[in-house]
Design a protein around this motif. Structure first.
Motif, PDB file in Angstrom:
ATOM      1  N   SER A 244       0.832  -1.201   0.000  1.00 48.34           N
ATOM      2  CA  SER A 244       0.000   0.000   0.000  1.00 48.34           C
ATOM      3  C   SER A 244       0.868   1.252   0.000  1.00 48.34           C
ATOM      4  CB  SER A 244      -0.929   0.012   1.214  1.00 48.34           C
ATOM      5  OG  SER A 244      -0.189   0.283   2.403  1.00 48.34           O
ATOM      6  N   PHE A 245       0.347   2.289  -0.661  1.00 51.18           N
ATOM      7  CA  PHE A 245       1.065   3.559  -0.746  1.00 51.18           C
ATOM      8  C   PHE A 245       1.323   4.111   0.647  1.00 51.18           C
ATOM      9  CE2 PHE A 245       1.952   7.961  -1.548  1.00 51.18           C
ATOM     10  CZ  PHE A 245       2.461   8.016  -2.836  1.00 51.18           C
ATOM     11  N   ALA A 246       0.332   4.002   1.537  1.00 48.51           N
ATOM     12  CA  ALA A 246       0.483   4.542   2.889  1.00 48.51           C
ATOM     13  C   ALA A 246       1.610   3.853   3.636  1.00 48.51           C
ATOM     14  CB  ALA A 246      -0.834   4.384   3.655  1.00 48.51           C
ATOM     15  N   ALA A 247       1.711   2.517   3.498  1.00 46.86           N
ATOM     16  CA  ALA A 247       2.766   1.775   4.206  1.00 46.86           C
ATOM     17  C   ALA A 247       4.142   2.169   3.693  1.00 46.86           C
ATOM     18  CB  ALA A 247       2.544   0.276   4.040  1.00 46.86           C
ATOM     19  N   VAL A 248       4.274   2.349   2.370  1.00 43.67           N
ATOM     20  CA  VAL A 248       5.558   2.745   1.787  1.00 43.67           C
ATOM     21  C   VAL A 248       5.907   4.163   2.211  1.00 43.67           C
ATOM     22  CG1 VAL A 248       6.808   3.136  -0.379  1.00 43.67           C
ATOM     23  CG2 VAL A 248       5.260   1.168  -0.169  1.00 43.67           C
ATOM     24  N   ALA A 249       4.902   5.042   2.277  1.00 42.54           N
ATOM     25  CA  ALA A 249       5.169   6.418   2.702  1.00 42.54           C
ATOM     26  C   ALA A 249       5.701   6.447   4.125  1.00 42.54           C
ATOM     27  CB  ALA A 249       3.889   7.246   2.592  1.00 42.54           C
ATOM     28  N   LYS A 250       5.097   5.650   5.011  1.00 38.93           N
ATOM     29  CA  LYS A 250       5.552   5.631   6.394  1.00 38.93           C
ATOM     30  C   LYS A 250       6.994   5.128   6.498  1.00 38.93           C
ATOM     31  CE  LYS A 250       0.945   4.961   8.400  1.00 38.93           C
ATOM     32  NZ  LYS A 250       0.043   4.044   9.130  1.00 38.93           N
ATOM     33  N   GLU A 251       7.346   4.193   5.594  1.00 43.17           N
ATOM     34  CA  GLU A 251       8.690   3.609   5.671  1.00 43.17           C
ATOM     35  C   GLU A 251       9.756   4.484   5.009  1.00 43.17           C
ATOM     36  OE1 GLU A 251      11.027  -0.502   4.251  1.00 43.17           O
ATOM     37  OE2 GLU A 251       8.855  -0.276   3.933  1.00 43.17           O
ATOM     38  N   TYR A 252       9.424   5.153   3.912  1.00 41.83           N
ATOM     39  CA  TYR A 252      10.447   5.810   3.099  1.00 41.83           C
ATOM     40  C   TYR A 252      10.385   7.337   3.101  1.00 41.83           C
ATOM     41  CZ  TYR A 252      11.760   1.334   0.981  1.00 41.83           C
ATOM     42  OH  TYR A 252      12.213   0.058   0.774  1.00 41.83           O
ATOM     43  N   SER A 253       9.214   7.919   3.267  1.00 42.05           N
ATOM     44  CA  SER A 253       9.076   9.350   3.013  1.00 42.05           C
ATOM     45  C   SER A 253       9.760  10.204   4.080  1.00 42.05           C
ATOM     46  CB  SER A 253       7.592   9.734   2.937  1.00 42.05           C
ATOM     47  OG  SER A 253       7.448  11.114   2.646  1.00 42.05           O
ATOM     48  N   ASP A 254      10.355  11.285   3.625  1.00 42.53           N
ATOM     49  CA  ASP A 254      10.962  12.261   4.524  1.00 42.53           C
ATOM     50  C   ASP A 254      10.025  13.442   4.775  1.00 42.53           C
ATOM     51  OD1 ASP A 254      13.376  10.815   4.638  1.00 42.53           O
ATOM     52  OD2 ASP A 254      14.036  11.697   2.731  1.00 42.53           O
ATOM     53  N   GLY A 255       8.859  13.412   4.207  1.00 44.31           N
ATOM     54  CA  GLY A 255       7.927  14.521   4.353  1.00 44.31           C
ATOM     55  C   GLY A 255       7.259  14.509   5.716  1.00 44.31           C
ATOM     56  N   PRO A 256       6.782  15.666   6.182  1.00 41.94           N
ATOM     57  CA  PRO A 256       6.142  15.753   7.511  1.00 41.94           C
ATOM     58  C   PRO A 256       4.850  14.942   7.606  1.00 41.94           C
ATOM     59  CG  PRO A 256       5.845  17.794   6.273  1.00 41.94           C
ATOM     60  CD  PRO A 256       6.821  16.974   5.498  1.00 41.94           C
ATOM     61  N   GLU A 257       4.258  14.619   6.446  1.00 39.83           N
ATOM     62  CA  GLU A 257       2.983  13.881   6.465  1.00 39.83           C
ATOM     63  C   GLU A 257       3.208  12.369   6.385  1.00 39.83           C
ATOM     64  OE1 GLU A 257       4.435  14.402   2.461  1.00 39.83           O
ATOM     65  OE2 GLU A 257       3.978  15.876   4.021  1.00 39.83           O
ATOM     66  N   ALA A 258       4.459  11.906   6.477  1.00 33.70           N
ATOM     67  CA  ALA A 258       4.770  10.479   6.333  1.00 33.70           C
ATOM     68  C   ALA A 258       4.023   9.642   7.360  1.00 33.70           C
ATOM     69  CB  ALA A 258       6.272  10.251   6.446  1.00 33.70           C
ATOM     70  N   GLY A 259       3.968  10.115   8.594  1.00 33.84           N
ATOM     71  CA  GLY A 259       3.292   9.352   9.647  1.00 33.84           C
ATOM     72  C   GLY A 259       1.820   9.145   9.381  1.00 33.84           C
ATOM     73  N   ASN A 260       1.241   9.974   8.520  1.00 35.56           N
ATOM     74  CA  ASN A 260      -0.175   9.856   8.151  1.00 35.56           C
ATOM     75  C   ASN A 260      -0.341   9.166   6.807  1.00 35.56           C
ATOM     76  OD1 ASN A 260      -2.946  10.281   8.569  1.00 35.56           O
ATOM     77  ND2 ASN A 260      -2.904  12.200   7.388  1.00 35.56           N
ATOM     78  N   GLY A 261       0.656   8.390   6.415  1.00 38.29           N
ATOM     79  CA  GLY A 261       0.586   7.659   5.152  1.00 38.29           C
ATOM     80  C   GLY A 261       0.774   8.531   3.939  1.00 38.29           C
ATOM     81  N   GLY A 262       1.342   9.713   4.119  1.00 42.39           N
ATOM     82  CA  GLY A 262       1.594  10.611   2.991  1.00 42.39           C
ATOM     83  C   GLY A 262       0.396  11.427   2.580  1.00 42.39           C
ATOM     84  N   GLN A 263      -0.667  11.458   3.382  1.00 37.10           N
ATOM     85  CA  GLN A 263      -1.884  12.188   3.032  1.00 37.10           C
ATOM     86  C   GLN A 263      -1.617  13.695   3.036  1.00 37.10           C
ATOM     87  OE1 GLN A 263      -4.902  11.096   2.208  1.00 37.10           O
ATOM     88  NE2 GLN A 263      -4.945   8.941   2.783  1.00 37.10           N
ATOM     89  N   LEU A 264      -1.871  14.346   1.882  1.00 40.61           N
ATOM     90  CA  LEU A 264      -1.717  15.793   1.787  1.00 40.61           C
ATOM     91  C   LEU A 264      -3.045  16.515   1.828  1.00 40.61           C
ATOM     92  CD1 LEU A 264       1.004  16.122  -1.008  1.00 40.61           C
ATOM     93  CD2 LEU A 264       1.322  16.258   1.470  1.00 40.61           C
TER      94      LEU A 264
END
Length: 495
Positions: A244-264
């Motif tokens: 899932s996109f959310a799981a990958v965002a939590k693992e890889y993203s450096d953005g402040p919204e990573a903990g929320n699955g990358g939701q903008l």
């Protein structure tokens, strides 16, 4: 459920079937509104009509209206439906008086034919009926009643119609092909009609995005940039493999919204960076962009949804109504009208049949026919096995059904016959009626056009004479019965 096709012709015998024509009226008759209140008062006892000693309830009338997809509590259509139900009741009563009955074997044969015409096995017919919302017992009873009324009509008409060879000869003098000219309806093209066409389009105004951001510091070395690119590609690979996109965002993203699955969240287009708008412009809702680079690093976006306005554009177009369909001729009529001989190859056939039915599965019927095939292989005479075990009416004749021409039997049966040589016995063959063992005894070819023309002439004469006779008989039946039609308020007593 798709609509099941009713069948009027069996594999080796024709059952003429009659259904009362019911002219449906879309508009209410004059005075309907004033009649409605009176009708509702008459229906207080729940009875729509009394036919001799039997009743037709309002519920039955409503159910028939629903099955015919006719709505409304008044009007000419409701009157006509009730009248058809009264006629059916009269016919059923007369059939019982005359001892006209439908055997289980006849009913099973009709079921098999219906299944054949719908290209489904008999065992699936029950499922299709159930999907339509009708109970199987109710379907069988309706079918039995229909066949019974057909048999009654045939008895009435056949006892009063005689089409002689002289009649046929006289008809053929006027119509040598045996086919009546099919008149085309005089057609005057109506003037073109103007219609308003409404074209709708969606204009997106906002989009909701999910984001994976792999940061690249300012003035970063090529090695740092390449490591970030590798990390972004690795994240993209996991998404493509189903993570899932959310799981990958939590693992890889450096953005402040990573903990929320990358939701903008969702924003108007003008509130998003122009790069994000351009990259996602052709990405469908629910789909993901590839990895793309920006000055601050690498990004992956998922388009969650777009919101916007539905625009309507109305325009007037000119439409020319189509002409009525041209008269169509059946294959038999085409053969009768053909110039020159109509050569037909007929096969003299006998068979053994084990029927399928709602209580005999296809597997059980196959096992039975296979055991009979083994008897033939062990030397038992075909006619003996047919007489003892075949479930067809040809059993007393050793299975012989005579000469059959193309187009009169079940397609699978005909295909098997065509592939056999005279004297050859088939393996078990499946048709809509069950399982067969077939033997072709002989073949003959010849010009069948004279027989075809005489048959069509006889059929046309029969049909021309049948309807007035039946209409007269039905009117007599009405006049000899007590009918209390509470929809119209009319009562007719026995003469």
């Amino acid at each position: 459920m798709r609509r099941l096709k009713r069948v009027r012709q069996l594999a080796f015998a024709t059952i003429p079937v009659f259904c009362l024509a019911l002219p449906m009226v879309a508009q209410a008759a004059p005075g309907t509104a004033g009649k409605t209140a009176k009708t509702q008062a008459q229906f207080g006892d729940g009875i729509a009509a009394v036919v001799n000693t039997e009743i037709i309830t309002i519920r039955e009338l409503d159910n028939r209206m629903a099955s015919l997809r006719i709505s409304g509590q008044g009007g000419a259509a409701r009157d006509q439906v009730l009248q058809s139900m009264i006629d059916e009741k009269l016919m059923k009563q007369d059939a019982e008086r005359l001892g006209v009955k439908v055997t289980d074997a006849q009913l099973n044969q009709v079921l098999a034919t219906i299944a054949q015409r719908n290209n489904i096995p008999v065992e699936r017919l029950k499922e299709e009926v159930s999907r339509s919302g009708m109970k199987w017992d109710e379907y069988l009873q309706n079918l039995r009643n229909e066949v019974m009324m057909d048999q009654l009509r045939n008895r009435i008409i056949q006892s009063r119609i005689s089409v002689t060879e002289s009649d046929v000869d006289a008809f053929l003098k006027q119509h040598p092909t045996g086919v009546l000219p099919k008149k085309e309806v005089a057609y005057t093209p109506p003037p073109p009609q103007k219609q308003v066409v409404v074209e709708r389009s969606f204009e997106p105004k906002a989009v909701a995005l999910q984001h994976i951001f792999i940061r690249v510091p300012d003035n970063a070395s090529e090695d740092v940039i390449e490591a970030a690119r590798k990390k972004a590609n690795e994240a993209m690979g996991k998404i493509r493999r189903g993570t899932s996109f959310a799981a990958v965002a939590k693992e890889y993203s450096d953005g402040p919204e990573a903990g929320n699955g990358g939701q903008l969240g969702i924003r108007l287009f003008e509130d998003w960076p122009s790069l994000f708008v351009n990259v996602t412009r052709n990405v469908a809702d629910g789909r993901t962009t590839g990895v793309f680079k920006a000055p601050n690093g690498f990004h992956i976006l998922k388009v969650l949804e777009r919101r916007g306005l539905i625009k309507e554009n109305k325009r007037v177009v000119t439409v020319q109504p189509p002409p009525p369909p041209r008269p169509q001729f059946s294959p038999m009529e085409i053969a009768a009208k053909q110039q020159g001989p109509v050569n037909v190859t007929e096969s003299n056939v006998r068979h053994i049949l084990v029927k399928t039915s709602p209580v005999v599965s296809d597997k059980q019927a196959y096992e039975r026919i296979q055991s009979l095939h083994n008897r033939l292989s062990n030397g038992e005479a075909f006619e003996d096995v047919a007489r003892k075990f075949s479930q067809d009416t040809s059993a007393p004749l050793g299975g012989e059904i005579g000469w059959i021409a193309p187009g009169v039997a079940d397609p699978e049966f005909e295909k098997a016959v065509a592939n056999l040589q005279p004297g050859q016995i088939s393996n078990p063959v499946r048709s809509a009626f069950g399982w067969h063992i077939i033997e072709v005894l002989d073949r003959r070819s010849g010009d069948k056009q004279p027989e075809i023309r005489r048959m069509l002439a006889r059929q046309t004469l029969y049909e021309q004479r049948a309807e007035p006779i039946f209409t007269d008989w039905l009117q007599q039946l009405r006049s000899q019965s007590f009918i209390d039609n509470r929809l119209s308020g009319s009562i007719s007593a026995r003469n």
